[in-house]
Design a protein around this motif. Structure first.
Motif, PDB file in Angstrom:
ATOM      1  N   LEU A 148       1.143   6.214 -13.934  1.00  0.00           N
ATOM      2  CA  LEU A 148      -0.039   5.424 -13.794  1.00  0.00           C
ATOM      3  C   LEU A 148      -0.701   5.745 -12.419  1.00  0.00           C
ATOM      4  O   LEU A 148      -0.063   5.971 -11.532  1.00  0.00           O
ATOM      5  CB  LEU A 148      -0.072   3.951 -14.397  1.00  0.00           C
ATOM      6  CG  LEU A 148       0.431   3.826 -15.856  1.00  0.00           C
ATOM      7  CD1 LEU A 148       0.605   2.258 -16.035  1.00  0.00           C
ATOM      8  CD2 LEU A 148      -0.349   4.408 -17.030  1.00  0.00           C
ATOM      9  N   PRO A 149      -2.163   5.045 -12.577  1.00  0.00           N
ATOM     10  CA  PRO A 149      -2.497   5.280 -10.892  1.00  0.00           C
ATOM     11  C   PRO A 149      -1.761   4.421  -9.999  1.00  0.00           C
ATOM     12  O   PRO A 149      -1.159   3.298 -10.565  1.00  0.00           O
ATOM     13  CB  PRO A 149      -3.894   4.652 -11.335  1.00  0.00           C
ATOM     14  CG  PRO A 149      -4.492   5.071 -12.586  1.00  0.00           C
ATOM     15  CD  PRO A 149      -3.010   4.998 -13.450  1.00  0.00           C
ATOM     16  N   ARG A 150      -1.660   4.825  -8.842  1.00  0.00           N
ATOM     17  CA  ARG A 150      -1.188   4.044  -7.766  1.00  0.00           C
ATOM     18  C   ARG A 150       0.315   3.801  -7.885  1.00  0.00           C
ATOM     19  O   ARG A 150       1.106   2.840  -7.373  1.00  0.00           O
ATOM     20  CB  ARG A 150      -1.582   2.731  -7.512  1.00  0.00           C
ATOM     21  CG  ARG A 150      -3.247   2.474  -7.235  1.00  0.00           C
ATOM     22  CD  ARG A 150      -3.644   1.360  -7.007  1.00  0.00           C
ATOM     23  NE  ARG A 150      -5.171   1.114  -6.724  1.00  0.00           N
ATOM     24  CZ  ARG A 150      -5.896   1.769  -5.822  1.00  0.00           C
ATOM     25  NH1 ARG A 150      -5.483   2.283  -4.912  1.00  0.00           N
ATOM     26  NH2 ARG A 150      -7.303   1.847  -5.723  1.00  0.00           N
ATOM     27  N   GLY A 151       1.022   4.855  -8.566  1.00  0.00           N
ATOM     28  CA  GLY A 151       2.362   5.250  -8.642  1.00  0.00           C
ATOM     29  C   GLY A 151       2.995   4.125  -9.504  1.00  0.00           C
ATOM     30  O   GLY A 151       4.288   4.232  -9.432  1.00  0.00           O
ATOM     31  N   LEU A 152       2.368   3.537 -10.361  1.00  0.00           N
ATOM     32  CA  LEU A 152       2.784   2.596 -11.323  1.00  0.00           C
ATOM     33  C   LEU A 152       3.357   3.546 -12.626  1.00  0.00           C
ATOM     34  O   LEU A 152       2.892   4.693 -12.806  1.00  0.00           O
ATOM     35  CB  LEU A 152       1.992   1.509 -11.587  1.00  0.00           C
ATOM     36  CG  LEU A 152       1.551   0.622 -10.662  1.00  0.00           C
ATOM     37  CD1 LEU A 152       0.500  -0.602 -11.028  1.00  0.00           C
ATOM     38  CD2 LEU A 152       2.657   0.141  -9.734  1.00  0.00           C
ATOM     39  N   ILE A 153       4.200   2.895 -13.552  1.00  0.00           N
ATOM     40  CA  ILE A 153       4.808   3.262 -14.696  1.00  0.00           C
ATOM     41  C   ILE A 153       4.175   2.493 -15.819  1.00  0.00           C
ATOM     42  O   ILE A 153       4.527   1.479 -15.904  1.00  0.00           O
ATOM     43  CB  ILE A 153       6.190   3.593 -14.488  1.00  0.00           C
ATOM     44  CG1 ILE A 153       6.795   4.226 -13.334  1.00  0.00           C
ATOM     45  CG2 ILE A 153       6.765   3.937 -15.810  1.00  0.00           C
ATOM     46  CD1 ILE A 153       6.315   5.669 -13.470  1.00  0.00           C
ATOM     47  N   ASN A 154       3.901   3.020 -16.863  1.00  0.00           N
ATOM     48  CA  ASN A 154       3.589   2.392 -18.271  1.00  0.00           C
ATOM     49  C   ASN A 154       4.902   2.236 -18.804  1.00  0.00           C
ATOM     50  O   ASN A 154       5.676   2.963 -19.411  1.00  0.00           O
ATOM     51  CB  ASN A 154       2.725   3.628 -19.133  1.00  0.00           C
ATOM     52  CG  ASN A 154       2.449   2.921 -20.238  1.00  0.00           C
ATOM     53  OD1 ASN A 154       2.707   1.866 -20.673  1.00  0.00           O
ATOM     54  ND2 ASN A 154       1.569   3.644 -21.088  1.00  0.00           N
ATOM     55  N   GLU A 155       5.128   1.010 -18.825  1.00  0.00           N
ATOM     56  CA  GLU A 155       6.527   0.530 -19.329  1.00  0.00           C
ATOM     57  C   GLU A 155       6.610   0.778 -20.784  1.00  0.00           C
ATOM     58  O   GLU A 155       7.931   0.698 -21.046  1.00  0.00           O
ATOM     59  CB  GLU A 155       6.577  -1.018 -19.015  1.00  0.00           C
ATOM     60  CG  GLU A 155       6.644  -1.240 -17.390  1.00  0.00           C
ATOM     61  CD  GLU A 155       7.347  -2.718 -17.095  1.00  0.00           C
ATOM     62  OE1 GLU A 155       8.140  -3.342 -18.061  1.00  0.00           O
ATOM     63  OE2 GLU A 155       6.617  -3.365 -16.210  1.00  0.00           O
ATOM     64  N   SER A 156       5.643   0.785 -21.467  1.00  0.00           N
ATOM     65  CA  SER A 156       5.996   1.093 -23.138  1.00  0.00           C
ATOM     66  C   SER A 156       6.297   2.478 -23.299  1.00  0.00           C
ATOM     67  O   SER A 156       6.650   2.718 -24.605  1.00  0.00           O
ATOM     68  CB  SER A 156       4.485   0.603 -23.736  1.00  0.00           C
ATOM     69  OG  SER A 156       3.603   1.441 -23.301  1.00  0.00           O
TER      70      SER A 156
END
Length: 450
Positions: free
Chosen positions: A255-263
């Motif tokens: 996801l944006p800014r290095g985050l991860i879609n946990e689902s």
């Protein structure tokens, strides 16, 4: 695991949002006061805005300092109890203690040498149906023979065990291994003389035999995240499938800014092939551990000079007979949270280490299976899988064990690297385990708007 920089970043976001809400409430209250005919609060507004900007600036600077001093390496701590096939798995029957008479170790069926003469040989037969008829023959290479005693009381393992022997008594109250009462088969093994002058000695050797009881294979096929679905590697673990050890990956959507879609986070299935399959070739699809080639490099693979890449795959290669880690990286657009040209292959490894240092694991007992352990990564350059010590375990098991616990952050994060390390506590065989290095957010903090 240690706290990673994404956790600090999450704390920072929570605090920043709280401060932003407070700032909005103050601005809103002054707007209401102005609409009610009270003072226009120009000075107060400017003061509040200046204070908010200063707080935000100080917050970012503080976060940068924290992240610069945060260890981004994450590994699994030891469990309260080590459970086979749950927290660890093992290489079996790689090099295993094996008793054989000198007469069966040479083509001439002679007894002119000593046990130490036989450093690499094979079993040539079963002379006079001695002890060799009472145990499974070593059908592979026989190494590093030595003399223990002329008379041995050998407690043999059950046929369904991966061990050959449980316990050996000799001399005056001397023994190898740990005694227990459940063994059912005891053989007394005695060296014998030929022509008075020559003793046909029973030797204690190491058997290197590939068989259905020997799990000694490491997968060499690459494992990539689903980059076309914008997924990156978020964790790793060792698994054993069909007697083959794989380095399995956990993946999730970036996801944006290095985050991860946990689902979207999931463990990607490993290739379900078997030794002997027509499409599985030794040296290409898998590596076989042997007496000569049983080393694994303890490396950490990153791209230290470029923070615009994240991990999207792993694999092992064989380099100078060593199992060597390779990591696949893909370029990312941090703000958009998208992989850039994910089809481009970018494998990295530490294959140019000029002189590696070996960690020796000679004559060590099995790793402990219970108790609270606090071992941490220990870095050398490589180690060799080997047998346990004669004194404690009759050289029947293979060390180190393989730690199969999940190594993944909560919440999941993008990774900047992966490593293989050795951990132990005290003098024992220890474990080989993976670790992950979380992505470095520090270079991107200036992009976070106030």
């Amino acid at each position: 695991m240690e706290m990673n920089n994404y956790m600090f970043y999450s704390f920072y976001k929570e605090i920043t949002l709280t401060e932003l809400m407070a700032y909005i409430l103050i601005e809103y209250s002054m707007m209401i006061q102005k609409a009610s005919g009270n003072d226009n609060f120009i000075i107060e507004k400017n003061t509040v805005r200046e204070n908010y900007n200063e707080i935000t600036k100080n917050g970012i600077n503080s976060l940068k300092k924290v992240l610069d001093n945060t260890n981004r390496h994450l590994w699994r701590c030891d469990p309260t109890e080590n459970i086979p096939n749950v927290t660890y798995d093992v290489v079996t029957r790689l090099l295993q203690g094996y008793i054989e008479n000198e007469v069966n170790l040479n083509n001439g069926a002679s007894c002119f040498q000593t046990c130490e003469h036989y450093q690499s040989t094979t079993s040539k037969g079963c002379f006079d149906e001695e002890f060799c008829t009472e145990q499974p023959k070593c059908s592979g290479r026989i190494h590093d023979c030595q003399f223990v005693d002329s008379v041995l009381s050998v407690y043999q393992s059950p046929e369904n065990s991966t061990r050959r022997y449980e316990y050996i008594e000799y001399g005056e109250s001397k023994s190898l291994g740990t005694f227990s009462n459940y063994w059912s088969k005891l053989n007394k093994v005695e060296s014998w003389n030929r022509w008075i002058f020559f003793e046909c000695s029973y030797c204690f050797c190491l058997c290197d035999e590939q068989s259905p009881k020997s799990d000694r294979y490491f997968n060499l096929r690459e494992t990539l995240s689903d980059v076309n679905a914008n997924k990156v590697v978020t964790g790793v673990r060792f698994v054993k499938r069909n007697r083959i050890f794989h380095l399995q990956i956990q993946q999730g959507e970036l996801l944006p800014r290095g985050l991860i879609n946990e689902s979207t986070v999931e463990w990607k299935q490993v290739d379900n092939y078997e030794i002997g399959d027509s499409n599985a070739k030794e040296g290409v699809d898998y590596h076989t551990l042997t007496y000569q080639n049983r080393a694994i490099d303890l490396d950490e693979v990153t791209k230290p000079d470029d923070t615009t890449f994240v991990v999207t795959g792993v694999r092992f290669q064989v380099l100078d007979g060593h199992i060597n880690l390779k990591v696949h990286f893909s370029k990312l657009d941090f703000l958009k949270g998208e992989l850039v040209n994910p089809e481009v292959s970018n494998w990295q490894t530490k294959e140019h280490v000029s002189k590696r240092r070996q960690m020796t694991l000679d004559n060590l007992p099995l790793p402990p299976t219970s108790g609270v352990f606090t071992s941490s990564p220990e870095w050398t350059d490589y180690l060799e899988f080997t047998n346990t010590g004669m004194l404690m375990d009759v050289a029947q098991s293979t060390i180190p064990y393989i730690d199969i616990q999940d190594v993944a952050s909560i919440p999941p994060v993008a990774l900047a690297g992966i490593g293989i390390y050795y951990k132990h506590r005290g003098l024992n065989g220890g474990f080989v385990a993976p670790q992950i290095i979380s992505y470095d957010l520090s270079p991107h903090l200036s992009l976070i708007p106030n």
